[in-house]
Design an enzyme around this catalytic site. Structure first.
Site, PDB file in Angstrom:
ATOM      1  N   LYS A 112       0.824  -1.210   0.000  1.00  0.00           N
ATOM      2  CA  LYS A 112       0.000   0.000   0.000  1.00  0.00           C
ATOM      3  C   LYS A 112       0.863   1.268   0.000  1.00  0.00           C
ATOM      4  CE  LYS A 112      -3.979  -2.285   0.517  1.00  0.00           C
ATOM      5  NZ  LYS A 112      -3.579  -3.702   0.565  1.00  0.00           N
TER       6      LYS A 112
HETATM    7  C1  LIG Z   1      -4.296  -4.833   0.109  1.00  0.00           C
HETATM    8  C2  LIG Z   1      -3.494  -6.067   0.068  1.00  0.00           C
HETATM    9  C3  LIG Z   1      -3.727  -7.065  -0.890  1.00  0.00           C
HETATM   10  C4  LIG Z   1      -4.856  -6.971  -1.885  1.00  0.00           C
HETATM   11  O1  LIG Z   1      -4.666  -5.958  -2.843  1.00  0.00           O
HETATM   12  P1  LIG Z   1      -5.889  -5.414  -3.705  1.00  0.00           P
HETATM   13  O2  LIG Z   1      -5.360  -4.272  -4.470  1.00  0.00           O
HETATM   14  O3  LIG Z   1      -6.939  -5.004  -2.700  1.00  0.00           O
HETATM   15  O4  LIG Z   1      -6.361  -6.539  -4.561  1.00  0.00           O
HETATM   16  C5  LIG Z   1      -2.903  -8.167  -0.902  1.00  0.00           C
HETATM   17  N1  LIG Z   1      -1.910  -8.317   0.004  1.00  0.00           N
HETATM   18  C6  LIG Z   1      -1.662  -7.390   0.942  1.00  0.00           C
HETATM   19  C7  LIG Z   1      -0.571  -7.626   1.925  1.00  0.00           C
HETATM   20  C8  LIG Z   1      -2.429  -6.227   1.011  1.00  0.00           C
HETATM   21  O5  LIG Z   1      -2.170  -5.314   1.946  1.00  0.00           O
END
Ligand SMILES: *Cc1c(COP(=O)(O)O)cnc(C)c1O
Length: 498
Positions: A112
Site C-alpha cells: 500500500k
Molecule cells: C491490500 C493487500 C492485498 C490486496 O490488494 P488489492 O489491491 O486489494 O487486490 C494483498 N496483500 C496485501 C498484503 C495487502 O495489503
C-alpha cells in the site's frame, strides 16, 4: 487527459478533480478517457532509469495537468529515504522462470505504501489546483494494511484530517499495533465490531449520507477517500509493472519483447487491475494470474463468469485479502464491455440488490484471455512458506504464499514456460506468527507476545527484523475508540467534536 465514470452519468473531469473527489457522483469509478501507449523502445530505456523517474514519466501520461518538475519532485519525495532500499521495489530471482517483486520496503511494510506515499502529494496539489480552501477529511476502511499506510502518508499534512476504520478482530497483531500507536495531530483510528465488508459498507454509507456531508460542510470540511477506488492510488501502481519488466530486461532474464506473467494476491482488485492497465499501455504481459485465499469470490468470477458475494466470510492467515466485494472489478467490467456504462450500472445494481451478477460466455472468454484465477487454503499457505524457504532459502509472507501456491498449480496445469513475476505484497514480519508456525510447527508460541514471535522468526531464519517493527515496541497506545457498524457516523462526529 480527462476522466469519465464507469456508470456513464458524470461529466468528464480532470485528474486533479478525480483525486480530490475519490468516487464519481453517479456511484461509479473514474477511469481515464483512453490508455496512453508506451512504445516498446521506451520500456527498454526504463532499464537504466530510477524507480522515481519511471514513476514521474508514467504518471505524467495520465496526470497531464501536473508539470513535469512537479511530478519529479513528488515522486522523489514519495519514494525516498522512508524506503529501506534505494531500489524501492527489488526484484529477487527465485529460479530460472520465477522472480519475486518485493513491494513491501516502504514505511508500513506492505505494498500500500507504493501508492499511499505518493497520494498525499497528489492530493495537496490537486486541492490547490482546484482552489479548495476547505479542510479535507479522508475516510478509510481497511482490511489491515491500507489504514496504516494512509495514516503514515497523511499524518500532519496541512488542511487534511484522516480517520481510519478497521475490523477490530480482523487484522493481524502487528497491523493493529501499527495503527493503535499512530502519531500525528490529524489522525483518528476506530475499531469496528464487525468484518471488513461491514466496515467498508459503513464508510460508503458515510460518503453517501447528505446529512453527514451537511454537518461536515458547516465545519468547513469535505470528504475524500484514500482507498483503492481513488484513481490517484491506481495510477501509481501501474509503475512497478513497467519497472519490474525493465529489470528483467536489464539483467537479460528475458529477450526483447518477451511476454511475462504476473501473479497477484488479490482482494479489492486494485493491484492486479493496475497490471491490466499496464498491459493495455503496451507492456508485454502474457497472463495476469489472480490469486485469492478461501474468500474466493474472484476465482469463481474468472472461472464461471458469475460474481456472487452470497457466501460465508472466512478469516484467514492472509487478512488483507479477506474481502467479498472487490470494488475495482467494476473498472475491468467497463473495459471488457468496450466501455458499456449501462451494462456496468445494471450489474452493479444487481450486485447491490441480490449480491450477484453474471457476465455472458463471450465476455468470459475475453477476461480469460488476459486472466487466470485460482485460490489457496490456509494449510497450503503454510506448506508453501515452508517449501519455498527450504528449497530456495526465500522467506515470504502469507499473502505472497497464496500467489506462489496458485502459480505452482497454474504451472502444473499449463506448463506455461513464460517467465513469471510473483508480486509480493507484505513483509513476512507483518504476519510473523503464521510464518513462524509454517517454519517450526512444533514451536509453541501461544504464550509469546508479538515481539517474542518476531525475535524467534529472526533467529530461525537469520533475517533482520525490519526497522518499522522494531520501532513499534514500547510505543504507547494512542487510539482506543471502537464502535458497532451502525455507530460509525456518530463516533466520527463525536471524535471530531462536530
Ligand atoms: C491490500 C493487500 C492485498 C490486496 O490488494 P488489492 O489491491 O486489494 O487486490 C494483498 N496483500 C496485501 C498484503 C495487502 O495489503
Amino acid at each position: 487527459m480527462q476522466y469519465i465514470s464507469t456508470r456513464g452519468k458524470d461529466l468528464t473531469v480532470t485528474a486533479s478533480q478525480v483525486i480530490v473527489q475519490g468516487l464519481a457522483h453517479d456511484g461509479g469509478l473514474y477511469v481515464p478517457e483512453f490508455f496512453p501507449q508506451i512504445p516498446y523502445e521506451k520500456v527498454e530505456q526504463m532499464a537504466c532509469m530510477s524507480y522515481q523517474s519511471i514513476a514521474a514519466e508514467l504518471i505524467g501520461c495520465y496526470l497531464t495537468e501536473f508539470l513535469e518538475q512537479e511530478l519529479t519532485d513528488m515522486t522523489s519525495a514519495a519514494y525516498g529515504e522512508q524506503f529501506d532500499t534505494n531500489e524501492i521495489a527489488p526484484l529477487v530471482q527465485i529460479d530460472a522462470k520465477e522472480s519475486v517483486l518485493e513491494l513491501y520496503h516502504g514505511p508500513t511494510l506492505a505494498f500500500k505504501d507504493m501508492a499511499l506515499q505518493l497520494l498525499p502529494h497528489l492530493m495537496r496539489s490537486s486541492m490547490e489546483k482546484n482552489g479548495i480552501q476547505q479542510k479535507v477529511l479522508i475516510l478509510v476502511a481497511t482490511s489491515g494494511d491500507t489504514g496504516k499506510a494512509a495514516l503514515e502518508g497523511f499524518r500532519d499534512v496541512e488542511n487534511v484530517d484522516i480517520a481510519v476504520y478497521y475490523p477490530k478482530e480482523g487484522v493481524s497483531p502487528a497491523q493493529k499495533l501499527q495503527m493503535l500507536t499512530q502519531e500525528g495531530n490529524n489522525v483518528y483510528v476506530f475499531g469496528v465490531d464487525g468484518d471488513f465488508d461491514d466496515t467498508q459498507t459503513g464508510v460508503k454509507r458515510i460518503f453517501s449520507d447528505p446529512a453527514m456531508q451537511e454537518k461536515l460542510a458547516q465545519k468547513g470540511c469535505r470528504l475524500s477517500s484514500a482507498n483503492s477506488m481513488n484513481w490517484g492510488r491506481l495510477v501509481s501502481q501501474i509503475v512497478y509493472y513497467f519497472y519490474s519488466y525493465a529489470q528483467l530486461r536489464k539483467h537479460n532474464r528475458i529477450s526483447s519483447g518477451e511476454k511475462v506473467n504476473f501473479v497477484v494476491p488479490s482482494g479489492n482488485f486494485g493491484n492486479i487491475l493496475a497490471g491490466y492497465y499496464a498491459k493495455k499501455m503496451g507492456l508485454p504481459i502474457h497472463k495476469l494470474i489472480c490469486a485469492s485465499n478461501r474468500n474466493n469470490v474472484l476465482t469463481d468470477f474468472f472461472q464461471k463468469g458469475e460474481y456472487n458475494r452470497n457466501r460465508a466470510f472466512y478469516q484467514t492467515s492472509s487478512p488483507s485479502m479477506d474481502i467479498l466485494i472487490s470494488s475495482n472489478l467494476e473498472r475491468l467490467l467497463f473495459e471488457i464491455t468496450e466501455r458499456d456504462s449501462e451494462k456496468v450500472a445494471l450489474w452493479m445494481q444487481s450486485l447491490q440488490q441480490s449480491g450477484a451478477y453474471q457476465i455472458t460466455p463471450g465476455m468470459q472468454e475475453i477476461v480469460q484471455d488476459s486472466f487466470y484465477a485460482d485460490w489457496c487454503n490456509d494449510k497450503e499457505v503454510l506448506d508453501t512458506i515452508r517449501e519455498v524457504w527450504m528449497n530456495f532459502g526465500y522467506l515470504m509472507d502469507t499473502h505472497t504464499a497464496v500467489a506462489q501456491h496458485v502459480y505452482e498449480q497454474y504451472y502444473a496445469r499449463t506448463q506455461d514456460p513464460a517467465k513469471t513475476v510473483i508480486v509480493s505484497t507484505a513483509s513476512p514480519y507483518k504476519f510473523a506468527s503464521h510464518v513462524l508456525q509454517a517454519l517450526q510447527p512444533e514451536t509453541d508460541i501461544s504464550q509469546d507476545d508479538e515481539f517474542n514471535v518476531v525475535r524467534k522468526l529472526s533467529e530461525a531464519t537469520s533475517t533482520a527484523i525490519p526497522r518499522a517493527i522494531q520501532e513499534l515496541q514500547g510505543k504507547p497506545i494512542l487510539h482506543q475508540v471502537h464502535c458497532a457498524p451502525n455507530e460509525m457516523e456518530d463516533t466520527l462526529l463525536e471524535q471530531l467534536k462536530i
